[in-house]
Motif scaffolding. Structure first.
Motif: not given
Length: 50
Positions: A28-37, A47-50
């Motif tokens: 969502v806007p203004d949330s953490e960007t996850i680059e390692d998953f 499915r994804f996992r981070y």
């Protein structure tokens, strides 16, 4: 054994191609960007996992 080796080579090439795209997850806007998953695809399910 060659079949297994070529399967492993194909997997490595696929993973390198995905990594080169530099994907990121943004929920969502203004949330953490996850680059390692990790993404796991089996049939029509992913499915994804981070």
């Amino acid at each position: 054994m060659e079949s297994n080796d070529s399967d492993e080579d194909a997997i490595i090439r696929a993973l390198e191609a995905v990594d080169a795209l530099k994907p990121a997850l943004v929920s969502v806007p203004d949330s953490e960007t996850i680059e390692d998953f990790l993404i796991h695809v089996e049939g029509g399910t992913a499915r994804f996992r981070y």
